[in-house]
Write a protein that holds these residues in place. Structure first.
Motif, PDB file in Angstrom:
ATOM      1  N   THR A 196       0.836  -1.192   0.000  1.00  0.00           N
ATOM      2  CA  THR A 196       0.000   0.000   0.000  1.00  0.00           C
ATOM      3  C   THR A 196       0.874   1.247   0.000  1.00  0.00           C
ATOM      4  OG1 THR A 196      -1.923   1.043   1.044  1.00  0.00           O
ATOM      5  CG2 THR A 196      -0.254   0.110   2.527  1.00  0.00           C
ATOM      6  N   GLY A 197       0.223   2.412   0.151  1.00  0.00           N
ATOM      7  CA  GLY A 197       0.962   3.666   0.078  1.00  0.00           C
ATOM      8  C   GLY A 197       1.164   4.349   1.414  1.00  0.00           C
ATOM      9  N   GLU A 198       0.141   4.291   2.282  1.00  0.00           N
ATOM     10  CA  GLU A 198       0.193   4.974   3.580  1.00  0.00           C
ATOM     11  C   GLU A 198       0.047   3.976   4.717  1.00  0.00           C
ATOM     12  OE1 GLU A 198      -2.508   8.154   4.282  1.00  0.00           O
ATOM     13  OE2 GLU A 198      -2.052   9.169   2.396  1.00  0.00           O
ATOM     14  N   PHE A 199       0.627   4.340   5.872  1.00  0.00           N
ATOM     15  CA  PHE A 199       0.582   3.460   7.036  1.00  0.00           C
ATOM     16  C   PHE A 199       0.719   4.320   8.279  1.00  0.00           C
ATOM     17  CE2 PHE A 199       2.398  -0.126   9.632  1.00  0.00           C
ATOM     18  CZ  PHE A 199       1.355  -1.022   9.432  1.00  0.00           C
ATOM     19  N   GLY A 200      -0.385   4.456   9.026  1.00  0.00           N
ATOM     20  CA  GLY A 200      -0.392   5.323  10.194  1.00  0.00           C
ATOM     21  C   GLY A 200      -0.184   4.577  11.500  1.00  0.00           C
ATOM     22  N   HIS A 201      -0.250   5.326  12.593  1.00  0.00           N
ATOM     23  CA  HIS A 201      -0.013   4.775  13.932  1.00  0.00           C
ATOM     24  C   HIS A 201      -0.999   3.649  14.259  1.00  0.00           C
ATOM     25  CE1 HIS A 201       1.309   4.928  18.147  1.00  0.00           C
ATOM     26  NE2 HIS A 201       0.036   4.812  18.470  1.00  0.00           N
ATOM     27  N   ALA A 202      -2.283   3.908  14.041  1.00  0.00           N
ATOM     28  CA  ALA A 202      -3.297   2.891  14.330  1.00  0.00           C
ATOM     29  C   ALA A 202      -3.136   1.677  13.421  1.00  0.00           C
ATOM     30  CB  ALA A 202      -4.694   3.486  14.183  1.00  0.00           C
ATOM     31  N   ASP A 203      -2.710   1.920  12.178  1.00  0.00           N
ATOM     32  CA  ASP A 203      -2.492   0.813  11.241  1.00  0.00           C
ATOM     33  C   ASP A 203      -1.365  -0.091  11.737  1.00  0.00           C
ATOM     34  OD1 ASP A 203      -4.382   2.042   9.546  1.00  0.00           O
ATOM     35  OD2 ASP A 203      -2.808   3.300   8.676  1.00  0.00           O
ATOM     36  N   TYR A 204      -0.313   0.525  12.259  1.00  0.00           N
ATOM     37  CA  TYR A 204       0.820  -0.228  12.814  1.00  0.00           C
ATOM     38  C   TYR A 204       0.342  -1.165  13.926  1.00  0.00           C
ATOM     39  CZ  TYR A 204       5.317  -1.028  15.193  1.00  0.00           C
ATOM     40  OH  TYR A 204       6.411  -1.601  15.775  1.00  0.00           O
TER      41      TYR A 204
END
Length: 251
Positions: A196-204
């Motif tokens: 994917t392109g983006e990965f945020g804190h909650a995604d981690y």
């Protein structure tokens, strides 16, 4: 040269615009010149890309991210500046957001898989009732480091990997841009790696708890692929002069 309305009709049908209810207003967002000979392709609609398109003699811009999201209530501030620039320069603005993510021939996600020498085997990435991504698999498992190197080199970008699940990858799912919503679907379906392109804190936190391996290649870079793949389609169909405007965000 082609009539604008003929070109728009072709794009609407080819990209199946009406099949994708989307926050983005897809299709012709801003009307400009009635005849089109030169087309600028780019990811984002900004003053910078508008100015570059006009300076290069474009009659139309075809973009992934347009200027109207969820309706346009006030034409002030940045909306006014962008709209004013488009109208003054006579530029048509055509937008394909989710339709260009999901397209089976020139879509961002099909093109992501092609970077790895893969053809899509099925749909993946359900988003608000729509499936916009694809999955595929290698004949033999591949180390995640090798996959990351290929993506980094072919997209000319910095890649981050989160090796929370498997490190030897057979099944791959691709959802460009902000595609981390597909984390749990990937895990449920046994997909070894989500690209994917983006990965945020909650995604981690979600990925580490599932666990699910993820490769993050940048929102902008993963969404250059669809507009670039669409360019030769219009060149061959209509004999148009086409060019790409690269305005990377680093994100």
């Amino acid at each position: 040269m082609v009539k604008r309305d003929e070109l728009v009709s072709f794009l609407d049908e080819y990209l199946n615009i009406s099949a994708y209810p989307d926050k983005s207003s897809n299709g012709l967002q801003v009307e400009g010149k009635e005849e089109v000979e030169r087309v600028a392709f780019t990811v984002d609609t900004t003053l910078r890309t508008i100015e570059r398109a006009a300076k290069a003699g474009a009659d139309m811009m075809i973009v992934h991210h347009g200027m109207i999201w969820g309706g346009l209530e006030y034409v002030t501030g940045v909306h006014y500046k962008r709209l004013k620039a488009l109208i003054e320069k006579g530029l048509n603005l055509y937008v394909a957001h989710l339709p260009l993510d999901a397209h089976p021939e020139v879509g961002n996600n099909v093109e992501l898989l092609k970077l790895l020498g893969l053809e899509p085997k099925g749909p993946f990435g359900e988003y608000k009732g729509l499936t916009i991504g694809f999955w595929s698999e290698f004949r033999e498992p591949q180390p995640i480091e090798k996959i990351a190197q290929i993506i980094a080199e072919k997209l000319d970008t910095t890649v981050r990997t989160y090796e929370f699940g498997k490190r030897e990858i057979k099944m791959v799912g691709a959802v460009s841009g902000a595609g981390a919503f597909a984390l749990e679907e990937a895990w449920r379906r046994g997909i070894d790696l989500l690209i994917t392109g983006e990965f945020g804190h909650a995604d981690y936190l979600t990925a580490i708890d599932l666990p699910q391996s993820v490769l993050v290649a940048g929102h902008y870079k993963t969404e250059t692929l669809g507009v670039k793949a669409l360019m030769p389609v219009l060149k061959e169909k209509f004999g148009l002069d086409v060019f790409f405007i690269d305005e990377p965000t680093g994100l």
